[in-house]
Design an enzyme around this catalytic site. Sequence first.
Site, short mmCIF file in Angstrom:
data_model
loop_
_atom_site.label_atom_id
_atom_site.label_comp_id
_atom_site.label_asym_id
_atom_site.label_seq_id
_atom_site.Cartn_x
_atom_site.Cartn_y
_atom_site.Cartn_z
N ALA A 98 0.35 1.68 -8.49
CA ALA A 98 -1.20 2.71 -9.27
C ALA A 98 -2.56 2.15 -8.76
O ALA A 98 -2.96 2.49 -9.52
CB ALA A 98 -0.51 3.58 -9.99
N HIS A 129 -8.14 -2.24 -11.72
CA HIS A 129 -7.80 -3.58 -11.12
C HIS A 129 -8.30 -4.95 -10.07
O HIS A 129 -7.51 -5.39 -9.79
CB HIS A 129 -6.03 -3.23 -10.81
N ARG A 142 -3.27 6.27 -14.84
CA ARG A 142 -2.90 7.39 -15.13
C ARG A 142 -3.49 9.12 -14.89
O ARG A 142 -2.80 10.28 -14.94
CB ARG A 142 -2.45 7.45 -16.92
P1 AMP Z 1 -1.85 -1.93 -15.28
O1 AMP Z 1 -1.44 -1.60 -14.61
O2 AMP Z 1 -2.26 -0.95 -16.40
O3 AMP Z 1 -1.22 -2.30 -16.09
O4 AMP Z 1 -3.66 -2.27 -15.88
C1 AMP Z 1 -2.92 -3.62 -15.32
C2 AMP Z 1 -4.48 -3.98 -15.39
O5 AMP Z 1 -5.70 -3.73 -14.87
C3 AMP Z 1 -4.99 -4.71 -16.69
O6 AMP Z 1 -4.94 -6.16 -17.78
C4 AMP Z 1 -5.35 -3.80 -17.97
O7 AMP Z 1 -6.22 -4.02 -18.39
C5 AMP Z 1 -5.97 -3.56 -16.37
N1 AMP Z 1 -7.08 -2.52 -15.90
C6 AMP Z 1 -6.26 -1.21 -15.94
N2 AMP Z 1 -7.87 -0.18 -15.97
C7 AMP Z 1 -8.68 -1.55 -16.10
C8 AMP Z 1 -10.18 -0.69 -15.90
N3 AMP Z 1 -10.20 0.39 -16.05
N4 AMP Z 1 -10.65 -2.21 -16.11
C9 AMP Z 1 -10.80 -2.93 -16.11
N5 AMP Z 1 -9.51 -3.53 -16.10
C10 AMP Z 1 -8.24 -2.17 -16.51
#
Ligand code: AMP
Length: 299
Positions: A33, A38, A189
Amino acid sequence: MDILRLSSHSDWITARESLSSGLRIGFVPTMGALHAGHLALVEQARQTCDLVVASIFVNPTQFNNPEDFAAYPLDLENDLRALDSVGCYAAYCPQVAEIYPDGATARTMDLGGLDSVLEGALRPGHFQGVATVVDRLFDLIQPDVAFFGQKDYQQVKVIERVAALRGGLPHIVACPIVREPHGLAMSSRNRRLSSAQREAGAAIFQALRFAEAELQAFPVPPRALKLEMRRIIQESGVLQVESIDFALAHSLTPITDGEAYLDRYPEPVQAFVSAYAGDVRLIDTHRIVSEGYVPDTEV
Ligand code: AMP
């Protein structure tokens, strides 16, 4: 699309064999998502690595709430297109059985207590799940460098610990938080927010920046500051604060004294907020004291 879709570890082994040796491999683990936060990780990885592999895997062992896991958004085809658009070489999209051949349970790793404070206290077991999956992904991909977002600040500390347990590899790079124009930190989310909730979400970052500005102006005690932050976030009537915490930014030691001034600690101070918009849990974090206190030395 040029991006290589890796459905299994053996796909990655095959792909690697076709590449010249000695390439510096950057890795960006995600749960899909995808959004601009990302993609910024991939872009940063591309700057210092020869090729970038992202993973898309919604890790069951890091969800302490089964409803949150069930509601987690999936968008694989758009994710692959988005990764392709920023020059990601491959996307590893494994099945649960490849990540957890003995069943989807988290290991108990020695995370030095980082897993039980702050977010870890609110979500028991969460960081063991994160550490377990990331350690496994590191085993499978064998990257040289891995990129994580500071949005999940405590997660970065946990992963640094995992890398240390692995002897210092991969090298971990923490990347800045990417935000919506009005300040809400991007998150998968956020797709589940109504437009009113999304607007109201901006108050979280407003509260964090307010704390930073207050502390630059006067030495406000933490208890009073948290009350003000809570008021800013709850003012719209849309968000419900779950927690506001301050911690020493390097060691992640929580600051529990409500009266001791925050500019008197030996490390910078990081603030953490979690809040609900309906049933969507939002988290954010910000450095509110940028330098640790250095006492005057007597001459
Ligand atoms: P997730 O898919 O939420 O597990 O996130 C994957 C990676 O993307 C993790 O290292 C998160 O910290 C990073 N991430 C998610 N949201 C953000 C954001 N708004 N800014 C920077 N990195 C992000």
